[in-house]
Scaffold this active site. Structure first.
Site, PDB file in Angstrom:
ATOM      1  N   CYS A 336       0.788  -1.244   0.000  1.00  0.00           N
ATOM      2  CA  CYS A 336       0.000   0.000   0.000  1.00  0.00           C
ATOM      3  C   CYS A 336       0.816   1.289   0.000  1.00  0.00           C
ATOM      4  O   CYS A 336       0.559   2.171  -0.818  1.00  0.00           O
ATOM      5  CB  CYS A 336      -1.002   0.041   1.140  1.00  0.00           C
ATOM      6  SG  CYS A 336      -1.134  -1.426   2.118  1.00  0.00           S
ATOM      7  N   ARG A 365       6.923 -11.402   5.023  1.00  0.00           N
ATOM      8  CA  ARG A 365       6.446 -11.210   6.390  1.00  0.00           C
ATOM      9  C   ARG A 365       7.083 -12.251   7.288  1.00  0.00           C
ATOM     10  O   ARG A 365       7.205 -13.405   6.901  1.00  0.00           O
ATOM     11  CB  ARG A 365       4.917 -11.361   6.450  1.00  0.00           C
ATOM     12  CG  ARG A 365       4.219 -10.318   5.616  1.00  0.00           C
ATOM     13  CD  ARG A 365       2.718 -10.439   5.710  1.00  0.00           C
ATOM     14  NE  ARG A 365       2.105  -9.493   4.801  1.00  0.00           N
ATOM     15  CZ  ARG A 365       0.796  -9.419   4.564  1.00  0.00           C
ATOM     16  NH1 ARG A 365      -0.023 -10.248   5.178  1.00  0.00           N
ATOM     17  NH2 ARG A 365       0.311  -8.528   3.719  1.00  0.00           N
ATOM     18  N   GLN A 383       1.236 -11.042  -3.539  1.00  0.00           N
ATOM     19  CA  GLN A 383      -0.188 -10.719  -3.414  1.00  0.00           C
ATOM     20  C   GLN A 383      -0.702 -10.215  -4.746  1.00  0.00           C
ATOM     21  O   GLN A 383      -0.021  -9.471  -5.439  1.00  0.00           O
ATOM     22  CB  GLN A 383      -0.378  -9.580  -2.415  1.00  0.00           C
ATOM     23  CG  GLN A 383      -0.171  -9.953  -0.983  1.00  0.00           C
ATOM     24  CD  GLN A 383      -0.489  -8.769  -0.092  1.00  0.00           C
ATOM     25  OE1 GLN A 383       0.054  -7.698  -0.266  1.00  0.00           O
ATOM     26  NE2 GLN A 383      -1.371  -8.978   0.872  1.00  0.00           N
ATOM     27  N   ASP A 385      -2.536  -7.740  -5.468  1.00  0.00           N
ATOM     28  CA  ASP A 385      -2.990  -6.592  -4.704  1.00  0.00           C
ATOM     29  C   ASP A 385      -3.504  -5.510  -5.637  1.00  0.00           C
ATOM     30  O   ASP A 385      -3.058  -5.410  -6.773  1.00  0.00           O
ATOM     31  CB  ASP A 385      -1.761  -6.046  -3.965  1.00  0.00           C
ATOM     32  CG  ASP A 385      -2.126  -5.334  -2.694  1.00  0.00           C
ATOM     33  OD1 ASP A 385      -3.328  -5.227  -2.396  1.00  0.00           O
ATOM     34  OD2 ASP A 385      -1.203  -4.883  -1.996  1.00  0.00           O
ATOM     35  N   HIS A 387      -5.262  -1.256  -5.317  1.00  0.00           N
ATOM     36  CA  HIS A 387      -5.867  -0.193  -4.526  1.00  0.00           C
ATOM     37  C   HIS A 387      -6.780   0.602  -5.418  1.00  0.00           C
ATOM     38  O   HIS A 387      -6.404   0.969  -6.534  1.00  0.00           O
ATOM     39  CB  HIS A 387      -4.779   0.682  -3.897  1.00  0.00           C
ATOM     40  CG  HIS A 387      -3.985  -0.080  -2.884  1.00  0.00           C
ATOM     41  ND1 HIS A 387      -2.818  -0.729  -3.192  1.00  0.00           N
ATOM     42  CD2 HIS A 387      -4.243  -0.347  -1.581  1.00  0.00           C
ATOM     43  CE1 HIS A 387      -2.379  -1.350  -2.119  1.00  0.00           C
ATOM     44  NE2 HIS A 387      -3.214  -1.150  -1.126  1.00  0.00           N
ATOM     45  N   LYS A 471     -14.892  -4.597   5.841  1.00  0.00           N
ATOM     46  CA  LYS A 471     -14.412  -5.377   4.688  1.00  0.00           C
ATOM     47  C   LYS A 471     -15.405  -6.448   4.293  1.00  0.00           C
ATOM     48  O   LYS A 471     -16.279  -6.841   5.078  1.00  0.00           O
ATOM     49  CB  LYS A 471     -13.074  -6.028   5.027  1.00  0.00           C
ATOM     50  CG  LYS A 471     -13.150  -6.979   6.210  1.00  0.00           C
ATOM     51  CD  LYS A 471     -11.850  -7.757   6.399  1.00  0.00           C
ATOM     52  CE  LYS A 471     -11.947  -8.729   7.563  1.00  0.00           C
ATOM     53  NZ  LYS A 471     -10.796  -9.618   7.685  1.00  0.00           N
ATOM     54  N   HIS A 517      -8.469  -1.405  -0.385  1.00  0.00           N
ATOM     55  CA  HIS A 517      -7.481  -2.449  -0.724  1.00  0.00           C
ATOM     56  C   HIS A 517      -8.261  -3.658  -1.177  1.00  0.00           C
ATOM     57  O   HIS A 517      -9.304  -3.960  -0.605  1.00  0.00           O
ATOM     58  CB  HIS A 517      -6.726  -2.965   0.500  1.00  0.00           C
ATOM     59  CG  HIS A 517      -6.062  -1.956   1.344  1.00  0.00           C
ATOM     60  ND1 HIS A 517      -4.758  -1.622   1.183  1.00  0.00           N
ATOM     61  CD2 HIS A 517      -6.509  -1.225   2.393  1.00  0.00           C
ATOM     62  CE1 HIS A 517      -4.410  -0.739   2.104  1.00  0.00           C
ATOM     63  NE2 HIS A 517      -5.468  -0.479   2.848  1.00  0.00           N
TER      64      HIS A 517
END
Length: 645
Positions: A336, A365, A383, A385, A387, A471, A517
Site C-alpha cells: 500500500c 512477512r 499478493q 494486490d 488499490h 471489509k 485495498h
RNA sequence: GCCGGCGUAGCUCAGUGGUAGAGCAACGGUUUCGUAAACCGUAGGUCGGAGGUUCAACUCCUCUCGCCGGCUCCA
C-alpha cells in the site's frame, strides 16, 4: 399457559415450566423416544430443560443435523471421564463439539502421547458399556463454586466466576461431574462404541491465550454409525493424498529448501509455467476491468513505514531493517505505501478518479516458525494486490464492480461456490477504530448495498472489521467441501490521512479520497496450493504445464511423433514427444497418467498410415483416432472455455 | 514462539547397541513393443547437524535445525 410453535407452523399450548421432553412426548411418543435434544428459538437445548415462555420448538432426533453435535459433546464428556479415571489428577478445561468431532482440554502434568489414546479409548468403551445415566443438575452459582473449589477444578472455577447467571448447570455420569451448559444424551450407552475415535493429542493454551498455561488437548471424532466414521476416516485419507506438499513434489512443481531459508518457495519450471498462465489471465482481466498495472520496489525507507504506521502496529511481522548508506530500509510486508507514493507523485483531480492500480507485489512477512505450512503459509509471497482510490460518490459503484470482478476471476479457475462475509465494527468499542463514524456508516452501507444489489447472501460478522475499515471477504469452496478465504475487499480510513492523500474536487478544494485495498486470489502461493488440492494435480487443460504428450508405439513411429509434436507446438499447444529411451507404450502411458497430463496422443503404424492421432484422456477414456486438425480444434475449444478436459 | 510427534539414498519406506537395506527414479546394456510398470546390470548414504555415554551408536542421552499435527497470530 405458554404457546409453542412447531416447525410445521402448528401451535401447541403447555403449562409454563414444561420440560422439553414432555413437549416431545405430547407431540408423539415415537418422537420422544428418538429425541436427543431440542432447538428453542434456534438454540440447542437439553430435553430436560424447561420452557417458561412462548417460543419456537424443534425437537432434535438422531436424524437431525444437530444430533451429531450433542453426540460429540457427550462423547467428549465420556472421554474426560476416562481421562480422569486413568489420571485422577487431571484438571478439566473445556470440551466442546467441533466440526466433525470434539476435543477436551486437560491440565495434567503427565505428558500424554498418542500411545495413551488406546488406553483412554478402552476406558471410554467401558464407560459406554456401563450405560451410566447422564444427569442434569442445576446449582446456584455459589454452590457451584464451592463444588469446583472442593474438587480443585481451578479452570472450571474461573469459567463459572465469569458467568453472569444465578444458576449454572452440571452434568453427572457415575462419579464424573462437570460444569457444562449441555445438552447431552440421556445415557453413556447412547454413544456408539464403534463409531468414535480419538485422533490426536496437541498442546493448547488455556482460553487461547499465550500468556496462560498450556493444556493438553485430545481431539476425537464421533458418529452415529461405524460406516459414518469409516467414511470420515476415508475422507481424511483423501485429503492427505491430495496434500499440495505431496503433489507439488510428485509433479515437480515447487520445492522448499532448508539450507536456503524457511518458508520460501522455489517454483520449478512446471510450477513456473502455471504461475505465468495464472498471472497472464489475471493481467488480461485486470486490463479489461479498468485496472492499470504498476510495479513498485521491494524495500522502502523507515520513514515510509513510520508514516504508514506499519512500524507501530505491524513491526513484529516485518523483517529487521537493513542499513543502506546509514539509512534504515525495510523489506515490504505490504504494497500500500508504495501505491500511495505513485498517487502522491502529482496533484490529482476528481476527473482522474477512480484510479484502480493493481500489482502482483511480492511481500515478505515474518511468520512465526510454528505457523508455516507448505505453500499455504509462507514468509515470502506475491499478493494480487490492488488499490482503488475514488471519491465518496464513486464508492458504491466501485464496490459493486470489484465484487463482480472477483467472482468472475475465481470462476475462471473453476470455483463456483462462495461464501461471503461482511465484517463490521464492534459497536461497543468505536474508539478502537480509525476514521469518523460517518465514514464508517457510509462504507458499511456501500458494502451492504453492493451485496444486496447482487442478491448475494452473506454473513454479517460483528466486530470482525480491521481497525482501519470494514471489509468483505469471499471464501471459496473446494472439491472436498473445504472453505478457503481468498478475496478480501477492505476500506482503509487510515492510510489516506496518514499520507495526506488528496484530490482537487469540482469546487476547487482539496478532498480526501476513499481508498479500498483488495486482493482477490489472496497470495499466488496460497492460491496455487489451493488449485493443486482442488484439482488433485489434474489441472484444467488451460492451466496444465504440459497439455499433450505424443507417444510412439514403436521406434518406427518416432519421426511421425515428432512431426505431430511440431505441428502442435506451431498451434501454441504445450506438447512433448516422448521418443527417448525405447520404452514400451504401456510404460509411457503410465508415466503420462502419473504426471496427470490431460491428453495422450498414441501414434503407431495405423495412425501414421492414416495421418491420424489416437486420443487418450488422463481419465483413461479413449477417444479413438482422429485427424490432428480435429484434435487441435477440440483442445483449443477446451482451453478457450477453461474446461477440465 | 509454545505443546506433542517425526527426520535413514532423488522419492516411498525397512532396519532398536555389533559390517546401512528394498522398491521406484538415475546411469549402462539388451529389448522395438498398441492404451497404467520389458529384462539384466551399475552407481548412489559422514542415517538432519553438533556434542556426550559405550569396547562399539542409525539405535541410548543432551543441545540444535527442519518437517508434521495443534495452539496462537494473520492489514
Amino acid at each position: 399457559m405458554i404457546q409453542l410453535v412447531l416447525p410445521d407452523g402448528n401451535k401447541m399450548e403447555f403449562k409454563e415450566g414444561v420440560s422439553l421432553y414432555e413437549v416431545a412426548q405430547a407431540i408423539g411418543p415415537g418422537l420422544a423416544k428418538a429425541a436427543v435434544g431440542a432447538l428453542v428459538d434456534g438454540e440447542l437445548r437439553d430435553l430436560r430443560e424447561r420452557v417458561h415462555e412462548n417460543c419456537a420448538i424443534n425437537i432434535v432426533t438422531s436424524a437431525s443435523p444437530q444430533a451429531l453435535e450433542i453426540l460429540r459433546h457427550t462423547t467428549s464428556h465420556i472421554m474426560a471421564q476416562a481421562v480422569r479415571d486413568l489420571f485422577p489428577e487431571a484438571k478439566l478445561g473445556i470440551g466442546p463439539a467441533i466440526a466433525d468431532g470434539f476435543y477436551y482440554d486437560f491440565d495434567l502434568s503427565q505428558r500424554l502421547s498418542s500411545a495413551d489414546l488406546g488406553k483412554i479409548s478402552a476406558e471410554m468403551r467401558r464407560i459406554i458399556a456401563a450405560d451410566l445415566p447422564i444427569e442434569r443438575l442445576e446449582k446456584p452459582k455459589k454452590e457451584a463454586e464451592e463444588i469446583l473449589q472442593e474438587r480443585g477444578e481451578k479452570l472450571k472455577l474461573e469459567l463459572v466466576e465469569e458467568l453472569d447467571m444465578e444458576t449454572v448447570t452440571f452434568y453427572q455420569q457415575g462419579e464424573f461431574i462437570d460444569l457444562c451448559r449441555g445438552p447431552h444424551l440421556p445415557t453413556t450407552a447412547c454413544v456408539n462404541p464403534d463409531a468414535f475415535q480419538l485422533t490426536s493429542v496437541a498442546g493448547a493454551y488455556w482460553r487461547g491465550d499465550e500468556s496462560r498455561p498450556m493444556l493438553q488437548r485430545i481431539y476425537g471424532t464421533a458418529w452415529e454409525k461405524k460406516t459414518d466414521l469409516d467414511a470420515y476416516l476415508e475422507r481424511l485419507t483423501e485429503i492427505e493424498a491430495r496434500d499440495h506438499r505431496k503433489l507439488m513434489r510428485q509433479l515437480d512443481l515447487v520445492s522448499f529448501h532448508e539450507e536456503a531459508g524457511v518458508g520460501l518457495a522455489y517454483w520449478h519450471p512446471k510450477g513456473g509455467r502455471m504461475r505465468v498462465l495464472i498471472e497472464d489471465y489475471w493481467r488480461k482481466l485486470h486490463y479489461e476491468g479498468g485496472y492499470e498495472i504498476v510495479f513498485t520496489p521491494h524495500i522502502g525507507r523507515a520513514k515510509l513505514w513510520e508514516t504508514s504506521g506499519h512500524l507501530d502496529f505491524y513491526r513484529d511481522d516485518m523483517y529487521a531493517p537493513m542499513d543502506v548508506d546509514g539509512q534504515d530500509y525495510y523489506i515490504k510486508p505490504m504494497n500500500c505505501p508504495f501505491h500511495v507514493m505513485i498517487y502522491n507523485s502529482h496533484t490529482r483531480s476528481y476527473r482522474d478518479l477512480p484510479l484502480r492500480w493493481a500489482e502482483l507485489g511480492t511481500v515478505y512477512r515474518y511468520e512465526r516458525s510454528g505457523v508455516l505450512h507448505g505453500m499455504l503459509r509462507v514468509r515470502g509471497f506475491t499478493q494480487d494486490d490492488a488499490h482503488i482510490i475514488c471519491s465518496p460518490e464513486q464508492i458504491d459503484e466501485e464496490i459493486l464492480r470489484v465484487l463482480d470482478f472477483s467472482l468472475n476471476l475465481l470462476r475462471g479457475f473453476g470455483f463456483n461456490k462462495f461464501k461471503i462475509e461482511l465484517s463490521v465494527r464492534d459497536p461497543k468499542t468505536p474508539e478502537k477504530y480509525a476514521g469518523e463514524d460517518r465514514i464508517w456508516e457510509q462504507a458499511e452501507e456501500s458494502l451492504v448495498k453492493a451485496l444486496e444489489a447482487k442478491n448475494f447472501s452473506y454473513q454479517r460478522m460483528e466486530g470482525e472489521a480491521v481497525f482501519y475499515g470494514p471489509k468483505i471477504d469471499i471464501k471459496i469452496e473446494d472439491a472436498l467441501g473445504r472453505m478457503w478465504q481468498c478475496t478480501t475487499i477492505q476500506f482503509d480510513f487510515n492510510i489516506p490521512g496518514r499520507f495526506d492523500m488528496t484530490y482537487i474536487g469540482e469546487d476547487g478544494t482539496k478532498q480526501r479520497p476513499y481508498m479500498v485495498h483488495r486482493a482477490l486470489l489472496g497470495s499466488l502461493e496460497r492460491f496455487y496450493a489451493l488449485l493443486v488440492e482442488h484439482y488433485n494435480g489434474a489441472f484444467p487443460v488451460w492451466l496444465s504445464p504440459l497439455q499433450v504428450v505424443v507417444l510412439p508405439v514403436s521406434q518406427d513411429n518416432i519421426d511421425y511423433a515428432q512431426s505431430i509434436a511440431q505441428r502442435l507446438r506451431a498451434a501454441e499447444i504445450r506438447v512433448q514427444a516422448w521418443t527417448e529411451g525405447g520404452q514400451t507404450l504401456n510404460y509411457l502411458i503410465r508415466k503420462a497418467q502419473m504426471e496427470k497430463i490431460p491428453y495422450m496422443l498414441v501414434v503407431g503404424k495405423r495412425e501414421q498410415e492414416n495421418g491420424n492421432v489416437a486420443v487418450r484422456l488422463r481419465t483413461e477414456e479413449d477417444l479413438g483416432p482422429r485427424s490432428l486438425d480435429q484434435f487441435i480444434a477440440l483442445i483449443n475449444e477446451k482451453i478457450e472455455r477453461k474446461e477440465l478436459l
